[in-house]
Design a protein around this motif. Structure first.
Motif, PDB file in Angstrom:
ATOM      1  N   ASP A   1      24.016 -47.354 -24.354  1.00  0.00           N
ATOM      2  CA  ASP A   1      25.403 -48.234 -24.632  1.00  0.00           C
ATOM      3  C   ASP A   1      25.999 -47.532 -25.927  1.00  0.00           C
ATOM      4  O   ASP A   1      27.530 -48.055 -26.574  1.00  0.00           O
ATOM      5  CB  ASP A   1      25.117 -49.369 -25.031  1.00  0.00           C
ATOM      6  CG  ASP A   1      25.306 -50.038 -23.725  1.00  0.00           C
ATOM      7  OD1 ASP A   1      25.188 -49.869 -22.135  1.00  0.00           O
ATOM      8  OD2 ASP A   1      24.379 -51.489 -22.811  1.00  0.00           O
TER       9      ASP A   1
ATOM     10  N   SER B   1      33.004 -45.395 -25.073  1.00  0.00           N
ATOM     11  CA  SER B   1      31.361 -45.791 -24.328  1.00  0.00           C
ATOM     12  C   SER B   1      31.808 -45.475 -22.999  1.00  0.00           C
ATOM     13  O   SER B   1      32.484 -45.318 -22.122  1.00  0.00           O
ATOM     14  CB  SER B   1      31.283 -46.971 -24.362  1.00  0.00           C
ATOM     15  OG  SER B   1      31.760 -48.598 -23.794  1.00  0.00           O
TER      16      SER B   1
ATOM     17  N   THR C   1      30.519 -47.853 -19.935  1.00  0.00           N
ATOM     18  CA  THR C   1      31.193 -48.731 -19.447  1.00  0.00           C
ATOM     19  C   THR C   1      32.772 -48.931 -19.842  1.00  0.00           C
ATOM     20  O   THR C   1      33.203 -49.529 -18.393  1.00  0.00           O
ATOM     21  CB  THR C   1      30.524 -50.477 -20.464  1.00  0.00           C
ATOM     22  OG1 THR C   1      29.437 -50.355 -20.516  1.00  0.00           O
ATOM     23  CG2 THR C   1      31.249 -52.101 -19.488  1.00  0.00           C
TER      24      THR C   1
END
Length: 649
Positions: free
Chosen positions: A135, A250, A252
Motif C-alpha cells: 500500500d 497508490s 488502490t
C-alpha cells in the motif's frame, strides 16, 4: 514496387529478399495473400522487412497490422521465437555503432485491465519478498509516445538500435533539435516526436506520416526545409521520458480510477500516443524484479486496440493436442478483424463449451486485440453443444480432468506418439540427441514405439538418413540411458501415465516397489496421501495401458535407484516447507543430487513453475519456458550460487 527510399532502408539494414519476390512481398502487404498461407521463412522475412521499413519511416503496413496480424501469426506458430522475445532491431542510420550507456528495452504490453491487475500482483509479490508494504508503493502512469526511441547522455545522442548497441546521431542536436519544454541535455531515454497539430497544419503535405518525418530528422543527408523549420519552431523535439506528464498514486486509487486516469494521461500531450506506460517507482522493487531480454518486469504498457464483431458458429471441432488434451476449435463464418481474416476461435476447454452453450448455430461476439487467437467475448445466442465421447485421433474413451477432456492413450494415439517418446527421453534426463527433430525422423520411418528405438543399431539409423557420426552417437546415448543410474520414480514418470507426474510417482514408490505397482487395487492407491478415488481409477487404467511397454523396457536392465524416504523435520532448514523448481545444467553436482538434497531438507520439489512455487533455481543453458512462467507468477529466481548460499553450502 518498393520505392527507392524503402530499398535504401533495406540495404542499410542488410535485408535481402531471399524467400519472397518483391511482387509477393507487396501482395502480402496489401492482404492479397493470407499470412496463414506463408511458410515460416516467408513469414519471418516479411516481418523483418516490415519492421525495418516502419522504423525507417517508410512503412509497408500499419503498426496495428504488424502487431495483430503478422507478429500474432508468428507467436501462434512459435511463441518463444527470438524475434518476439528480444528488442526488435531498428534500421541502421549513418553513424558510428556504439554500446549504449544503458540497455534500452522494449515494453511488455497489456490490452485489458485484468492483465494490468495480474502485473500488479507480481509487483505485490516482489514487495512481500522484500518486506515492503504494498500500500505504500507509488505507481506512475505516463503517455506512451509513438515517436523514435533515442538516448541522450549529455554528450552523445544514440538511436535505440537493438537495445544494446545503437547509432551515434549526435548530429541531430547539432542541427538544432531541442529537448522538449526547453529542458536540459543528458536526461537519458526518450523519443523524437513532432506535434500532431503542427504536423497536420504544416507537414502532412510533404510527409506521409509522423514516423516518416521523424526518420527524416535522423538521416545523415541535409534536412528538408520543412523539417528544418519544424525544428526551429520546436515542434519537433526530443522528449525525455523523465519529463513526461505523469499521474502518481497508490495501486488502490489506480485500480479504482483506471479508465479515468488512462484517458487523462493518454491525452496529456499533443504528440502521437499509442498507449500509457505503468511502472513502479521504488528502486528496490525494480532491482528485485529485473528484466527479460525484451522488457523490464516492473513496467508495462497498456494499449487499446480492440475490434469486435458478432458472428455465427458453423461447428465446434475437437482436436487432440500432443499432451492428450482435447481442444474445442470453434469454426465461424469468415470475418476480418484487426486486419486479419478470421475463421476460427478457441473456446479454451469443453467446460466452457458446456457452460456457455457454444455449439453449431450459436451467435458469439469475437474480440481481437493483443491476443494471438481471437477471444470469445460473450455468447449472444447459445446453442446445444456437441461433446465428443471419443478421441478424434485414436477413438479412445475421453476422461474429464477439471475443465478439460483428455485422451489417456499416450503411446498409441497418433496425435500423442511423438510427444510421448520425446517426453520419455526428456524425463529420463540421462541421454542426449532424442529431441523433436530426431523423433520426427524416426516417426517418418515407422519407428513409433520406444522399445523399437532401443532395438536400433548404427546401421539402422544411417539407413533412415542420419549421418554416421550422429548414428553412432544415438546408439551411445541409448546405452548411456541404460547404464547411467536414475531414480525409479523418474523411470515410471517417463511413461507419462495421466495424473502420474514426478511427484505422484515418488509418493507411490515410497510405499510400493516398482514391480508391484501393476497389481495394486484401487483401495490400496486411495489409501495413499494425495490419491483420491477418481485419481486412483484413472491411474489404474493408465498403468494397465503401459504395462506391456513397461515390462519390455524394464527387462532391458535400466539402472534404477530405489526410492527411500528421508526428510529433515520442518524448521531445521531455510528451505523447509518451501516449494522449489530446479532447471538448467548445474555446476556443483547433478540436478538430481540437488533435488534429493532439497527434499531431505524438507523442501517440496516440483517439475513446473506455478503460483505456489517459492524459488526457481537455475543453472546454465536454461530454456525460456520456466523463466517466463516464473516471471508470470512473480516467482523468485535464484542462481545456483545464490541457492547454495541460501542453504549454507
Amino acid at each position: 514496387m518498393l520505392t527507392d527510399n524503402q530499398k535504401d532502408i533495406l540495404k542499410r539494414s542488410n535485408l535481402n529478399l531471399k524467400h519472397l519476390s518483391e511482387e509477393k512481398l507487396l501482395a502480402i502487404a496489401s492482404r492479397a495473400v493470407d499470412e496463414a498461407k506463408l511458410n515460416d521463412e516467408e513469414l519471418l522475412e516479411f516481418i523483418e522487412i516490415a519492421n525495418a521499413l516502419y522504423r525507417g519511416g517508410e512503412a509497408l503496413i500499419s503498426d496495428a497490422e504488424y502487431d495483430f496480424t503478422f507478429i500474432a501469426e508468428l507467436k501462434r506458430r512459435h511463441p518463444k521465437h527470438s524475434f518476439v522475445t528480444r528488442v526488435e532491431p531498428e534500421s541502421v542510420f549513418a553513424g558510428k555503432t556504439v554500446e549504449l550507456p544503458v540497455r534500452m528495452l522494449s515494453t511488455d504490453k497489456a490490452y485489458s485491465q485484468s492483465e494490468i491487475e495480474s502485473w500488479a500482483k507480481r509487483i505485490q509479490k516482489a514487495a512481500d519478498e522484500l518486506n515492503i508494504a504494498f500500500d505504500s508503493l507509488v505507481f506512475k502512469v505516463t503517455p506512451k509516445l509513438d515517436g523514435y526511441a533515442a538516448y541522450d547522455d549529455g554528450e552523445r545522442f544514440y538511436t535505440r538500435g537493438d537495445g544494446r548497441k545503437g547509432t551515434d546521431i549526435t548530429r541531430v542536436f547539432e542541427r538544432g533539435l531541442q529537448v522538449a519544454d526547453n529542458g536540459s541535455r543528458g536526461l537519458g531515454a526518450g523519443e523524437i516526436v513532432v506535434g500532431k497539430t503542427y504536423f497536420q497544419r504544416y507537414l502532412s503535405e510533404f510527409f506521409d506520416n509522423t514516423r516518416n518525418f521523424q526518420a527524416s530528422v535522423i538521416k545523415e543527408k541535409d534536412l528538408e526545409q520543412h523539417a528544418e523549420q519544424a525544428i526551429k519552431d520546436q515542434a519537433a523535439v526530443f522528449f525525455p521520458f523523465a519529463k513526461l506528464p505523469a499521474w502518481q498514486g497508490s495501486w488502490t486509487e489506480l485500480a479504482e480510477r483506471f479508465d479515468e486516469i488512462v484517458k487523462q494521461i493518454w491525452h496529456a500531450v499533443d504528440y502521437d500516443v499509442d498507449g500509457v506506460i505503468l511502472e513502479i517507482t521504488d528502486e528496490r522493487i525494480k532491482t528485485h524484479m529485473g528484466a527479460t531480454r525484451h522488457h523490464h518486469r516492473w513496467q508495462i504498457a497498456y494499449k487499446e486496440n480492440v475490434a469486435t464483431a458478432e458472428v455465427k458458429i458453423l461447428q465446434v471441432v475437437p482436436q487432440t493436442s500432443r499432451s492428450g488434451r482435447i481442444t474445442p476449435v470453434v469454426e465461424v463464418e469468415p470475418i476480418r478483424l484487426s486486419g486479419a481474416l478470421l475463421q476460427r476461435a478457441t473456446a479454451h476447454h469443453y467446460k466452457m463449451v458446456v457452460d456457455k452453450g457454444i455449439g453449431p448455430g450459436a451467435v458469439i461476439k469475437l474480440a481481437r486485440s493483443g491476443e494471438v487467437i481471437p477471444k470469445i467475448e460473450e455468447v449472444i445466442t447459445p446453442a446445444e453443444p456437441d461433446l465428443p465421447e471419443q478421441c478424434p485421433s485414436c477413438g479412445s474413451e475421453l476422461v474429464w480432468d477439471g475443465d478439460f477432456l483428455y485422451c489417456t492413450n499416450n503411446f498409441d494415439c497418433p496425435a500423442q506418439v511423438s510427444h510421448s517418446i520425446e517426453h520419455f527421453f526428456r524425463v529420463l534426463g540421462n541421454n542426449d540427441g532424442f529431441g523433436p527433430a530426431t523423433i520426427a525422423k524416426l516417426y517418418d520411418n515407422d519407428i513409433r514405439t520406444i522399445d523399437k528405438i532401443y532395438q536400433l543399431n548404427a546401421s539402422d539409423f544411417e539407413a533412415m538418413g542420419f549421418g554416421p557420426k550422429q548414428s553412432q552417437n544415438l546408439v551411445d546415448q541409448l546405452q548411456r540411458s541404460l547404464s547411467e543410474p536414475i531414480e525409479d520414480w523418474r523411470f515410471l514418470a517417463a511413461f507419462g501415465v495421466f495424473r502420474m507426474g514426478l511427484g505422484n510417482c515418488e509418493k507411490l514408490l515410497a510405499h510400493y516397489r516398482l514391480p508391484e505397482i501393476f497389481s495394486l487395487s484401487e483401495e490400496e492407491i486411495v489409501a495413499l496421501e494425495g490419491f483420491a478415488e477418481k485419481t486412483a481409477d484413472i491411474v489404474l487404467k493408465g498403468l494397465k495401458k503401459i504395462e506391456p511397454l513397461f515390462n519390455q523396457l524394464y527387462r532391458l536392465g535400466f539402472v534404477l535407484n530405489e526410492t527411500k524416504t528421508k526428510e529433515m523435520p520442518a524448521g531445521q532448514s531455510p528451505i523447509a516447507g518451501k516449494s522449489l523448481v530446479f532447471t538448467g545444467t548445474m555446476q556443483q553436482g547433478s540436478r538430481e543430487d540437488m533435488i534429493r538434497e532439497a527434499k531431505a531438507m524438507g523442501a517440496k520439489v516440483g517439475s513446473a513453475v506455478s503460483g505456489k512455487t517459492d524459488y526457481l533455481v537455475i543453472g546454465e543453458k536454461v530454456g525460456a519456458t520456466k523463466l517466463n512462467a516464473a516471471e508470470k507468477h512473480g516467482v523468485r529466481i535464484l542462481s545456483e550460487a545464490e541457492y547454495l548460499d541460501l542453504i549454507g553450502r
